[in-house]
Design an enzyme around this catalytic site. Structure first.
Site, short mmCIF file in Angstrom:
data_model
loop_
_atom_site.label_atom_id
_atom_site.label_comp_id
_atom_site.label_asym_id
_atom_site.label_seq_id
_atom_site.Cartn_x
_atom_site.Cartn_y
_atom_site.Cartn_z
N LYS A 1 36.91 25.42 41.32
CA LYS A 1 37.07 25.08 42.66
C LYS A 1 36.04 24.38 43.47
CE LYS A 1 39.56 29.64 42.31
NZ LYS A 1 39.57 31.10 42.57
N TYR B 1 33.28 35.97 45.28
CA TYR B 1 34.29 36.66 45.99
C TYR B 1 33.84 37.85 46.52
CZ TYR B 1 36.52 33.67 42.50
OH TYR B 1 36.78 32.49 41.76
N TYR C 1 46.61 23.00 38.36
CA TYR C 1 45.46 24.08 38.72
C TYR C 1 45.16 24.55 37.40
CZ TYR C 1 43.67 28.63 40.22
OH TYR C 1 42.81 29.64 40.41
O1 DON Z 1 43.52 31.67 39.09
C1 DON Z 1 42.85 32.13 38.05
O2 DON Z 1 43.27 33.30 37.82
C2 DON Z 1 41.94 31.47 37.15
N1 DON Z 1 42.36 30.52 36.27
C3 DON Z 1 40.49 31.33 37.66
C4 DON Z 1 40.18 32.65 38.62
C5 DON Z 1 38.73 32.72 38.49
O3 DON Z 1 37.99 32.10 37.67
C6 DON Z 1 38.15 33.93 39.25
N2 DON Z 1 36.72 33.90 38.97
N3 DON Z 1 35.97 34.97 38.93
#
Ligand code: DON
Length: 310
Positions: free
Chosen positions: A67, A245, A194
């Site tokens: 991201k 987060y 994505y």
């Molecule tokens: O969107 C998702 O669920 C994942 N590919 C990425 C999320 C993620 O890495 C959240 N991080 N802690």
């Protein structure tokens, strides 16, 4: 400031036991196969030298660390006014995949580019014509940052497919945002890009390099300006406020460096002279996660590293 190999080896030995307190991510079936006992760290020092310890060479998918890369790419391509007209810059205090604030914010706009809603909006902005072209251009941007051939920027197709097949919550976020005019375009195409960006492969050294570029105000260790000073500052600020987060506040208190985590167990952190660390980049991999989706032993290593460089 320069960190030594011995220091990193001591950190891995000391924090290894924390891995049993966490769990690998299972909501993407392919990630559930990873060994939760892995732990590695790499640092790109102030003088540009790399040191590493533990499972620092092990390849893993970047997941949400992507991201900050897509954010850098759209900021460099379209400028901050355009990007922040579509995504905010405020922390949420909610889980990374929460939909709650999207409905509460009127007019609808994802609160920041680190939560999934905001990151998906950023992915929808990537330049290019169709999923393949967009992903290729993103790979080209990464290759330029790292000064490597584009063929070396690879992704794990199994992890990407595994997420593509199961990521209905992200689809829901996109449909919601398209309904409210936040994004345009084809939802499946955005999901395709994505899930591939999240599945880009790296190791701790690659993460440390990314951290180093951001900590050096957008310059590579060789002094090449690959991200503007202003955009590097924006990204570090957003990492500080939103990168971990709903644990971003605790991370700011305990570690105090701009950081970005991914559910693979990856963390990028940026030392800076204003944080008493010198312009260093830190890459961590520890797939056993805490309840908020951040590497449990990786965060502990960063905490101890900072404590030892007061
Ligand atoms: O969107 C998702 O669920 C994942 N590919 C990425 C999320 C993620 O890495 C959240 N991080 N802690």
């Amino acid at each position: 400031m320069n960190v030594t190999q011995e220091e990193l080896e001591a950190l891995v030995a000391e924090c290894g036991p924390y891995t049993v307190q966490g769990q690998v991510a299972t909501y993407i079936p392919e990630l559930a196969k990873v060994d939760g006992g892995l732990l590695g760290i790499a640092v790109c020092n102030s003088d540009g030298t790399f040191v590493s310890a533990g499972d620092a060479e092990t390849l893993f998918t970047v997941q949400s660390v992507s991201k900050i890369i897509t954010l850098a790419f759209v900021l460099e391509t379209f400028g901050e006014d355009y990007v922040f007209s579509r995504v905010g810059m405020e922390p949420t205090g909610d889980a990374f995949n929460s939909i709650a604030k999207l409905e509460e914010t009127v007019p609808t706009k994802p609160l920041n580019p680190m939560i999934n809603a905001g990151a998906l909006a950023v992915t929808s902005m990537l330049p290019g014509d169709g999923a393949e072209d967009k992903f290729d251009r993103l790979r080209g941007f990464i290759a330029d940052l790292l000064d490597i051939e584009v063929e070396m920027v690879r992704f794990d197709p199994e992890v990407a497919r595994s997420e593509y097949e199961t990521t209905d919550l992200n689809r829901a976020l996109l449909y919601f945002m398209r309904h409210h005019g936040v994004i345009e375009g084809d939802v499946e195409e955005i999901i395709d890009v994505y899930t591939k960006q999240c599945a880009i492969l790296t190791n701790c050294r690659g993460l440390a390099m990314m951290g180093k570029i951001l900590s050096q105000s957008g310059k590579t260790p060789a002094g090449r300006q690959v991200i503007s000073r202003r955009n590097a500052r924006i990204i570090r600020a957003i990492m500080t406020t939103c990168g971990m987060y709903d644990a971003s506040g605790e991370f700011a208190v305990q570690v105090g460096l701009p950081g970005k985590s991914g559910v693979s167990g990856a963390i990028v952190a940026c030392g800076r002279s204003d944080y008493d660390m010198g312009e260093i980049g830190i890459g961590v991999f520890g797939p056993a996660l805490d309840m908020k989706g951040n590497s449990i032993a990786g965060t502990k290593m960063l905490e101890l590293l900072v404590q030892r460089h007061p």
